[in-house]
Design an enzyme around this catalytic site. Structure first.
Site, PDB file in Angstrom:
ATOM      1  N   GLY A   1      10.200  -8.526   1.418  1.00  0.00           N
ATOM      2  CA  GLY A   1       9.935  -7.298   0.670  1.00  0.00           C
ATOM      3  C   GLY A   1      11.221  -6.618   0.258  1.00  0.00           C
ATOM      4  O   GLY A   1      11.315  -5.387   0.253  1.00  0.00           O
TER       5      GLY A   1
ATOM      6  N   SER B   1      12.896  -6.547  -2.674  1.00  0.00           N
ATOM      7  CA  SER B   1      13.205  -6.343  -4.091  1.00  0.00           C
ATOM      8  C   SER B   1      13.286  -4.871  -4.485  1.00  0.00           C
ATOM      9  O   SER B   1      13.751  -4.543  -5.566  1.00  0.00           O
ATOM     10  CB  SER B   1      12.169  -7.055  -4.971  1.00  0.00           C
ATOM     11  OG  SER B   1      10.880  -6.501  -4.763  1.00  0.00           O
TER      12      SER B   1
ATOM     13  N   TYR C   1      -3.767   1.039   8.040  1.00  0.00           N
ATOM     14  CA  TYR C   1      -2.309   0.886   7.955  1.00  0.00           C
ATOM     15  C   TYR C   1      -1.668   1.181   9.305  1.00  0.00           C
ATOM     16  O   TYR C   1      -0.800   0.433   9.777  1.00  0.00           O
ATOM     17  CB  TYR C   1      -1.762   1.834   6.891  1.00  0.00           C
ATOM     18  CG  TYR C   1      -0.260   1.868   6.796  1.00  0.00           C
ATOM     19  CD1 TYR C   1       0.441   0.854   6.130  1.00  0.00           C
ATOM     20  CD2 TYR C   1       0.470   2.905   7.371  1.00  0.00           C
ATOM     21  CE1 TYR C   1       1.820   0.881   6.043  1.00  0.00           C
ATOM     22  CE2 TYR C   1       1.853   2.941   7.288  1.00  0.00           C
ATOM     23  CZ  TYR C   1       2.527   1.933   6.621  1.00  0.00           C
ATOM     24  OH  TYR C   1       3.904   1.963   6.546  1.00  0.00           O
TER      25      TYR C   1
END
Length: 240
Positions: free
Chosen positions: A8, A10, A148
């Site tokens: 992750g 980017s 989450y």
């Protein structure tokens, strides 16, 4: 030059981690589904020292082959930063089952399986550093983020037990629990919501992505050689 894989990476926290590690002379392999403009700009600034490899971590069955390919191309992997994840909001009672499954897959199953295949090589090499990005939501809770929060709590538990499994082989495993970080995600909050969060913080400010990156750098480096099984909170005193 030691290799560190950042998932992750980017944009946001992941990109901040990649930038800081690359600037500190690590060979950083950034993994994400696609390159972002922010990544390209950062890589230009760092003279191409970040390496991007496109991969969808939701494709669980492809993870073993992907790790083999990284090992073949770059050699030994010194560090793994499990940062990739999604933060889909929703009340549990009305949340789609497909959204719940996607959250569990990308935030829990993917990092565990990826770590499994990376740590095998670390065990053979006799060293390694694993850093999992959790969240303060795992312990504080937050309305609309029950699933989450469950995924981030799972990462914390995974961290502590894995640290005991692999510690005798020279591998450290830690987790970082950021608070609300000043990224594009928090920019979507209303000004009132941002003020409330800042008002609850002892330091009266939001955490910056580079604050998390600095902690990752410490744990990946020699400074963190005797830190393992820890959950380190970076939240500007939000939970103090």
């Amino acid at each position: 030059m030691r290799n560190v894989v950042v998932t992750g990476g980017s944009r946001g926290i992941g990109l901040a981690i990649g930038r800081r590690l690359a600037a500190s002379n690590y060979n950083v392999i950034v993994v994400a589904r696609r390159e972002s403009n922010e990544f390209r700009e950062a890589n230009r600034e760092l003279s191409g020292t970040l390496h991007f490899r496109a991969f969808d971590l939701g494709q669980i069955v492809a993870i073993p082959g992907f790790v083999r390919a990284l090992r073949k191309e770059f050699g030994a992997i010194h560090g793994l930063v499990n940062n990739a994840g999604i933060g889909t909001e929703g009340l549990l009672a009305t949340m789609r089952n497909s959204d719940i499954e996607a959250l569990m897959r990308l935030n829990v199953l993917s990092p565990i399986i990826l770590t499994k295949y990376v740590v095998r090589h670390m065990m053979a090499d006799g060293e390694g550093r694993i850093v999992n990005i959790s969240s303060i939501i795992a312990s504080t809770g937050y309305n609309g983020l029950s699933v989450y929060g469950a995924t981030k709590a799972a990462l914390a538990g995974f961290t502590r037990s894995l640290a005991r499994e692999v510690g005798k082989l020279g591998i450290t495993v830690n987790a970082i629990a950021p608070g609300f970080v000043d990224t594009e995600l928090t920019k979507s909050l209303t000004e009132e919501a941002r003020r409330r969060i800042i008002g609850r913080s002892a330091l009266r400010r939001l955490v910056e992505a580079d604050d998390v990156a600095r902690m990752v750098e410490y744990l990946i480096g020699e400074g963190g050689r005797n830190v393992t099984g820890s959950l380190l909170t970076i939240d500007a005193g939000n939970t103090a």
